[in-house]
Design a protein around this motif. Structure first.
Motif, PDB file in Angstrom:
ATOM      1  N   PRO A 166       0.905  -1.085   0.077  1.00  0.00           N
ATOM      2  CA  PRO A 166      -0.106   0.052  -0.020  1.00  0.00           C
ATOM      3  C   PRO A 166       0.892   1.250   0.000  1.00  0.00           C
ATOM      4  CG  PRO A 166      -0.987  -1.607   1.635  1.00  0.00           C
ATOM      5  CD  PRO A 166       0.517  -2.234   1.092  1.00  0.00           C
ATOM      6  N   ASP A 167       1.917   1.250   0.701  1.00  0.00           N
ATOM      7  CA  ASP A 167       2.821   2.472   0.907  1.00  0.00           C
ATOM      8  C   ASP A 167       3.354   2.810  -0.431  1.00  0.00           C
ATOM      9  OD1 ASP A 167       4.340   0.203   1.119  1.00  0.00           O
ATOM     10  OD2 ASP A 167       5.820   1.499   2.284  1.00  0.00           O
ATOM     11  N   VAL A 168       3.740   1.700  -1.346  1.00  0.00           N
ATOM     12  CA  VAL A 168       4.594   1.933  -2.476  1.00  0.00           C
ATOM     13  C   VAL A 168       3.569   2.441  -3.304  1.00  0.00           C
ATOM     14  CG1 VAL A 168       5.862   0.723  -4.419  1.00  0.00           C
ATOM     15  CG2 VAL A 168       6.145   0.064  -2.001  1.00  0.00           C
ATOM     16  N   TYR A 169       2.219   1.847  -3.476  1.00  0.00           N
ATOM     17  CA  TYR A 169       1.211   2.385  -4.322  1.00  0.00           C
ATOM     18  C   TYR A 169       0.922   3.839  -4.258  1.00  0.00           C
ATOM     19  CZ  TYR A 169      -3.321   2.889  -6.496  1.00  0.00           C
ATOM     20  OH  TYR A 169      -4.522   3.287  -7.317  1.00  0.00           O
ATOM     21  N   ALA A 170       1.062   4.287  -3.029  1.00  0.00           N
ATOM     22  CA  ALA A 170       0.621   5.577  -2.534  1.00  0.00           C
ATOM     23  C   ALA A 170       1.891   6.686  -3.053  1.00  0.00           C
ATOM     24  CB  ALA A 170       0.504   5.722  -0.908  1.00  0.00           C
ATOM     25  N   GLU A 171       3.212   5.943  -3.077  1.00  0.00           N
ATOM     26  CA  GLU A 171       4.098   6.655  -3.676  1.00  0.00           C
ATOM     27  C   GLU A 171       4.062   6.911  -5.165  1.00  0.00           C
ATOM     28  OE1 GLU A 171       7.785   5.235  -2.243  1.00  0.00           O
ATOM     29  OE2 GLU A 171       7.552   5.787  -0.293  1.00  0.00           O
ATOM     30  N   LEU A 172       3.613   5.769  -5.973  1.00  0.00           N
ATOM     31  CA  LEU A 172       3.379   5.591  -7.336  1.00  0.00           C
ATOM     32  C   LEU A 172       2.259   6.747  -7.694  1.00  0.00           C
ATOM     33  CD1 LEU A 172       3.732   1.982  -7.993  1.00  0.00           C
ATOM     34  CD2 LEU A 172       5.203   3.754  -8.971  1.00  0.00           C
ATOM     35  N   GLN A 173       1.348   6.589  -6.888  1.00  0.00           N
ATOM     36  CA  GLN A 173       0.208   7.672  -7.186  1.00  0.00           C
ATOM     37  C   GLN A 173       0.489   9.010  -6.831  1.00  0.00           C
ATOM     38  OE1 GLN A 173      -3.279   6.891  -8.493  1.00  0.00           O
ATOM     39  NE2 GLN A 173      -1.727   5.054  -9.041  1.00  0.00           N
ATOM     40  N   ALA A 174       1.132   9.155  -6.117  1.00  0.00           N
ATOM     41  CA  ALA A 174       1.637  10.789  -5.811  1.00  0.00           C
ATOM     42  C   ALA A 174       2.716  11.343  -6.550  1.00  0.00           C
ATOM     43  CB  ALA A 174       2.023  10.876  -4.273  1.00  0.00           C
ATOM     44  N   GLY A 175       3.323  10.621  -7.338  1.00  0.00           N
ATOM     45  CA  GLY A 175       4.401  10.929  -8.152  1.00  0.00           C
ATOM     46  C   GLY A 175       5.785  11.175  -7.491  1.00  0.00           C
ATOM     47  N   ARG A 176       5.715  10.516  -6.228  1.00  0.00           N
ATOM     48  CA  ARG A 176       6.991  10.320  -5.594  1.00  0.00           C
ATOM     49  C   ARG A 176       8.077   9.344  -5.754  1.00  0.00           C
ATOM     50  NH1 ARG A 176       3.372  11.703  -1.387  1.00  0.00           N
ATOM     51  NH2 ARG A 176       3.373   9.361  -0.689  1.00  0.00           N
ATOM     52  N   LEU A 177       7.568   8.398  -6.734  1.00  0.00           N
ATOM     53  CA  LEU A 177       8.186   7.372  -7.079  1.00  0.00           C
ATOM     54  C   LEU A 177       7.784   6.978  -8.572  1.00  0.00           C
ATOM     55  CD1 LEU A 177      10.103   4.729  -6.547  1.00  0.00           C
ATOM     56  CD2 LEU A 177       8.008   3.549  -5.794  1.00  0.00           C
ATOM     57  N   ASP A 178       8.640   6.704  -9.484  1.00  0.00           N
ATOM     58  CA  ASP A 178       8.272   6.387 -10.672  1.00  0.00           C
ATOM     59  C   ASP A 178       8.428   5.058 -11.005  1.00  0.00           C
ATOM     60  OD1 ASP A 178      11.190   5.749 -11.633  1.00  0.00           O
ATOM     61  OD2 ASP A 178      11.637   7.756 -11.539  1.00  0.00           O
ATOM     62  N   VAL A 179       7.850   4.598 -12.286  1.00  0.00           N
ATOM     63  CA  VAL A 179       7.824   2.936 -12.172  1.00  0.00           C
ATOM     64  C   VAL A 179       9.097   2.368 -12.548  1.00  0.00           C
ATOM     65  CG1 VAL A 179       7.012   1.514 -14.052  1.00  0.00           C
ATOM     66  CG2 VAL A 179       5.583   3.464 -13.394  1.00  0.00           C
ATOM     67  N   GLN A 180      10.070   3.040 -13.162  1.00  0.00           N
ATOM     68  CA  GLN A 180      11.438   2.400 -13.273  1.00  0.00           C
ATOM     69  C   GLN A 180      12.095   2.218 -12.072  1.00  0.00           C
ATOM     70  OE1 GLN A 180      13.791   4.617 -16.088  1.00  0.00           O
ATOM     71  NE2 GLN A 180      15.498   3.248 -16.045  1.00  0.00           N
ATOM     72  N   ASN A 181      12.057   3.051 -11.291  1.00  0.00           N
ATOM     73  CA  ASN A 181      12.688   2.921 -10.052  1.00  0.00           C
ATOM     74  C   ASN A 181      12.097   2.061  -9.175  1.00  0.00           C
ATOM     75  OD1 ASN A 181      14.911   4.945 -10.491  1.00  0.00           O
ATOM     76  ND2 ASN A 181      13.525   6.437  -9.613  1.00  0.00           N
ATOM     77  N   ALA A 182      10.763   1.713  -9.236  1.00  0.00           N
ATOM     78  CA  ALA A 182      10.099   1.015  -8.418  1.00  0.00           C
ATOM     79  C   ALA A 182      10.495  -0.458  -8.844  1.00  0.00           C
ATOM     80  CB  ALA A 182       8.432   1.095  -8.624  1.00  0.00           C
ATOM     81  N   PHE A 183      10.558  -0.748 -10.130  1.00  0.00           N
ATOM     82  CA  PHE A 183      11.100  -1.978 -10.509  1.00  0.00           C
ATOM     83  C   PHE A 183      12.473  -2.325 -10.214  1.00  0.00           C
ATOM     84  CE2 PHE A 183       7.415  -1.860 -13.895  1.00  0.00           C
ATOM     85  CZ  PHE A 183       7.065  -3.242 -13.754  1.00  0.00           C
ATOM     86  N   MET A 184      13.319  -1.450 -10.357  1.00  0.00           N
ATOM     87  CA  MET A 184      14.867  -1.688 -10.182  1.00  0.00           C
ATOM     88  C   MET A 184      15.070  -1.760  -8.672  1.00  0.00           C
ATOM     89  SD  MET A 184      16.090  -1.672 -13.215  1.00  0.00           S
ATOM     90  CE  MET A 184      17.845  -1.434 -12.807  1.00  0.00           C
ATOM     91  N   SER A 185      14.173  -1.081  -7.713  1.00  0.00           N
ATOM     92  CA  SER A 185      14.559  -1.341  -6.453  1.00  0.00           C
ATOM     93  C   SER A 185      13.640  -2.556  -5.780  1.00  0.00           C
ATOM     94  CB  SER A 185      13.970  -0.025  -5.686  1.00  0.00           C
ATOM     95  OG  SER A 185      12.538   0.399  -5.834  1.00  0.00           O
ATOM     96  N   GLY A 186      12.943  -3.354  -6.608  1.00  0.00           N
ATOM     97  CA  GLY A 186      12.439  -4.176  -6.098  1.00  0.00           C
ATOM     98  C   GLY A 186      10.923  -4.087  -5.257  1.00  0.00           C
ATOM     99  N   LYS A 187      10.485  -2.816  -5.749  1.00  0.00           N
ATOM    100  CA  LYS A 187       9.317  -2.763  -4.720  1.00  0.00           C
ATOM    101  C   LYS A 187       8.278  -2.920  -5.233  1.00  0.00           C
ATOM    102  CE  LYS A 187      11.304   1.630  -2.288  1.00  0.00           C
ATOM    103  NZ  LYS A 187      10.946   2.959  -2.052  1.00  0.00           N
ATOM    104  N   LEU A 188       8.190  -3.499  -6.582  1.00  0.00           N
ATOM    105  CA  LEU A 188       7.205  -4.111  -7.403  1.00  0.00           C
ATOM    106  C   LEU A 188       7.427  -5.749  -7.469  1.00  0.00           C
ATOM    107  CD1 LEU A 188       6.154  -1.557 -10.289  1.00  0.00           C
ATOM    108  CD2 LEU A 188       5.071  -1.962  -8.000  1.00  0.00           C
TER     109      LEU A 188
END
Length: 208
Positions: A166-188
């Protein structure tokens, strides 16, 4: 450090001020050109999206997009780009996140971005996708969206599942985390066909 002396009136009004006006004008022209490019791309979209919502008061909704304008219909007017399947509870959560933003709704369907404009270029990327993907947000207030790209019905089990906290999804929605970094950091967390997930991410991140 001493500040530079201000220009004299002659140079200010004959050189500095005209140059500032020119820079402001050029910046605004570039902004208009960019906005016009996006508008032209949105107006060039002809496609159909099908949404199936399961549960009380739900149904199957055919959304035909003609020259960028979305109209509900009884049957697809264009090739179906994607079919989305949700439970009523998940639909309500997605709408709550999107508010009254149609662009936010599209972003929520991808599960990977805040607001997404459906332009001709992005439609071209989405049209090239094939397969079924489930995006699942964990937690007590989580939800899931099943998206099938291309003709035919969604597969069960899907080709790919993306799980996110949930916290990662909130960051994605708010624009504080982009998809590429989320993939690369293992958050997805990915399971299944990674190529389909990456292609969807590229479509979501592609410039308007």
């Amino acid at each position: 450090m001493a500040s530079s002396a201000p220009p004299d009136p002659q140079s200010y009004f004959t050189e500095h001020l005209p140059a500032q006006f020119e820079r402001a004008l050029r910046a605004q022209e570039r902004a208009v050109e960019t906005a016009q490019h996006v508008l032209d791309g949105m107006r060039a979209v002809d496609a159909t999206i099908v949404v199936e919502v399961h549960g009380e008061g739900s149904g199957r909704f055919v959304l035909n997009i003609d020259a960028g304008r979305l109209m509900p219909g009884g049957a697809p007017a264009h090739p179906v780009v994607m079919t989305l399947v949700q439970e009523r509870r998940d639909f309500e959560r997605l709408i709550r996140d999107a508010g009254d933003s149609a662009l936010g709704f599209l972003g929520g369907l991808s599960g990977l971005a805040g607001e997404i404009r459906l332009t001709k270029d992005r439609l071209g990327l989405l049209t090239g996708l094939r397969g079924t993907l489930r995006f699942r947000v964990g937690g007590d207030d989580g939800f899931a969206v099943v998206t099938h790209f291309g003709p035919g019905a969604p597969k069960e089990p899907p080709d790919t599942e993306i799980r996110v906290a949930p916290d990662v999804y909130a960051e994605l929605q708010a624009g504080r985390l982009d998809v590429q970094n989320a993939f690369m950091s293992g958050k997805l967390e990915l399971e299944g066909d990674m190529q389909l997930a990456m292609q969807l991410a590229l479509a979501a991140m592609s410039p308007d």
